[in-house]
Design a protein around this motif. Structure first.
Motif, short mmCIF file in Angstrom:
data_model
loop_
_atom_site.label_atom_id
_atom_site.label_comp_id
_atom_site.label_asym_id
_atom_site.label_seq_id
_atom_site.Cartn_x
_atom_site.Cartn_y
_atom_site.Cartn_z
N GLU A 238 0.82 -1.22 0.00
CA GLU A 238 0.00 0.00 0.00
C GLU A 238 0.85 1.26 0.00
O GLU A 238 0.43 2.29 -0.54
CB GLU A 238 -0.92 -0.01 1.22
N ASN B 232 -0.81 3.17 -3.97
CA ASN B 232 -2.03 3.73 -3.41
C ASN B 232 -3.08 3.74 -4.53
O ASN B 232 -3.17 4.67 -5.33
CB ASN B 232 -1.81 5.14 -2.88
N SER C 33 -6.33 2.05 1.14
CA SER C 33 -5.89 2.52 -0.17
C SER C 33 -6.16 1.50 -1.27
O SER C 33 -5.80 1.73 -2.43
CB SER C 33 -4.38 2.82 -0.13
#
Length: 423
Positions: A140, A144, A166
């Motif tokens: 992540e 993102n 995300s």
């Protein structure tokens, strides 16, 4: 004397570059956006255009077939865009991807190029998927996904889901995982950034593994397909694998007319369901998704059915509605007719085409994913490679009772162009 093609020494390498580019460019742009290099919708469209242009550069040659198809597509696209009063090129992109990658596969020097491309893609997807599953916080930090989709204009900040962080909205299963529940609610997206495409890709790898019994590394390909579907908890992908296996077995026993009628029958059934159904349940299951798709289809105006409506409607969860809005009923039927009726390179190639038709028709019920270059590039390349491998031998080797390699195409198949049109 036919002049030598100067592209020939680079054909395989260019094809693999185009396929890997189609597979990875979204993940690459997501990484750059996460690291602070701003990405926009234009960046994504430009990257996709470059990949398609690379594919076309090595797909087109002196044969008239693909050039004629491209000319017809261009004329149709211009007509629809004028009637729609729009300059959105998305429809052109949707029509170009099958033509570019099918013909790229058709020109593959050896069908083992498709074997290597499928296995390499599968290994990359699994490696990335295992990394995402085992080290989600690190993943992540590097990818993102929500921020990337907002940057490219595919979603708004209001659509962010605090439960998924995300990850993409479907990156966490809100209820119990269906496949191996002990793996937890996280649905792995791998390089696709969302799990639905990962499951679809697993089904494509599975189809090629069934089609190529003599493939080197076939067991690894099946393992990649299974791991991709399991990690993504792709219920639909697993069901499609069963349907693909049935299509490969039944292809020779079913007439071509049935394959042409299949999407028409499904669309009609959805329309009837939308007009007649009064149920309010819209659960996150297959029945609920069917009802949503049926509602969207029956809510389209006449202009939407013909593809001339400029109104923006969310149809990502209803592939048949997406076809009507983007391509139009007439254009969609014509494209499907070409796909079903163009000569197959061999009886085995026809079996793979039936598997591809099954995959596309079923997936369109709940998604517009068949038009995604992330999965579509490899699928169309495989279909072209299968036709190209058998094209030179089919007319001579096929029995007279085989309607898929002979019939109205006797004597012309070996000479036909990339789309079954003699030069």
């Amino acid at each position: 004397m036919i002049a030598a093609d100067g592209r020939a020494p680079y054909q395989s390498r260019a094809a693999h570059c185009a396929l890997m580019g189609a597979l990875l460019f979204n993940a690459g742009l997501c990484f750059l956006n996460t690291m602070g290099l701003a990405v926009t919708g234009g960046t994504v469209a430009g990257a996709e255009a470059c990949i398609v242009m690379l594919a076309l550069a090595f797909a087109l040659d002196g044969r008239a077939g693909p050039w004629l198809v491209l000319a017809i597509l261009a004329a149709y696209a211009i007509l629809i865009l004028v009637l729609r009063g729009s300059t959105d090129p998305k429809m052109i992109r949707d029509l170009l991807i099958p033509v570019a990658f099918y013909n790229l596969g058709l020109r593959a020097p050896d069908i083992r190029d498709a074997d290597r491309a499928a296995l390499a893609a599968g290994l990359v997807v699994v490696a990335m998927g295992l990394f995402e599953y085992a080290a989600l916080p690190v993943y992540e930090q590097m990818f993102n996904i929500v921020r990337y989709y907002i940057a490219r204009g595919s979603m708004s900040a209001a659509e962010m889901n605090g439960l998924t962080g995300s990850l993409f909205a479907s990156g966490v299963r809100p209820d119990a995982r269906t496949i191996l529940p002990f793996l937890g609610p996280h649905r792995v997206s791998s390089v696709f950034l969302e799990p639905v495409s990962a499951g679809n890709f697993g089904a494509i790898l599975f189809a090629w593994g069934l089609y190529r019994p003599g493939m080197r590394g076939r067991g690894w390909l099946f393992a990649c397909a299974a791991l991709t579907i399991i990690l993504a908890d792709a219920r639909f992908g697993a069901v499609v694998c069963v349907a693909i296996a049935a299509a490969l077995l039944a292809a020779h026993r079913l007439p071509r007319l049935l394959w042409f009628a299949l999407p028409c029958t499904i669309l009609l059934a959805l329309a009837v369901c939308g007009f007649e159904n009064t149920a309010s349940d819209r659960s996150n299951n297959f029945v609920g998704r069917l009802l949503v798709a049926a509602e969207i289809i029956t809510s389209l105006p006449v202009e939407g059915v013909l593809g001339t409506s400029a109104e923006k409607v969310f149809v990502s969860d209803a592939g048949y509605a997406y076809v009507l809005l983007q391509i139009g009923l007439v254009g969609g039927l014509a494209a499907w007719l070409l796909f079903v009726l163009m000569p197959a390179g061999s009886a085995d190639a026809w079996r793979l085409r039936c598997a591809g038709a099954t995959y596309i028709c079923l997936l369109l019920v709940i998604s517009d994913s068949p038009f995604s270059i992330k999965t579509g590039a490899l699928l169309w390349f495989m279909l072209g490679a299968a036709d190209g491998a058998g094209r030179g031998l089919a007319a001579e080797a096929a029995p007279r009772s085989d309607p898929y390699a002979r019939g109205p195409y006797v004597g012309a198949l070996a000479r036909s162009g990339p789309l079954g049109i003699s030069p």
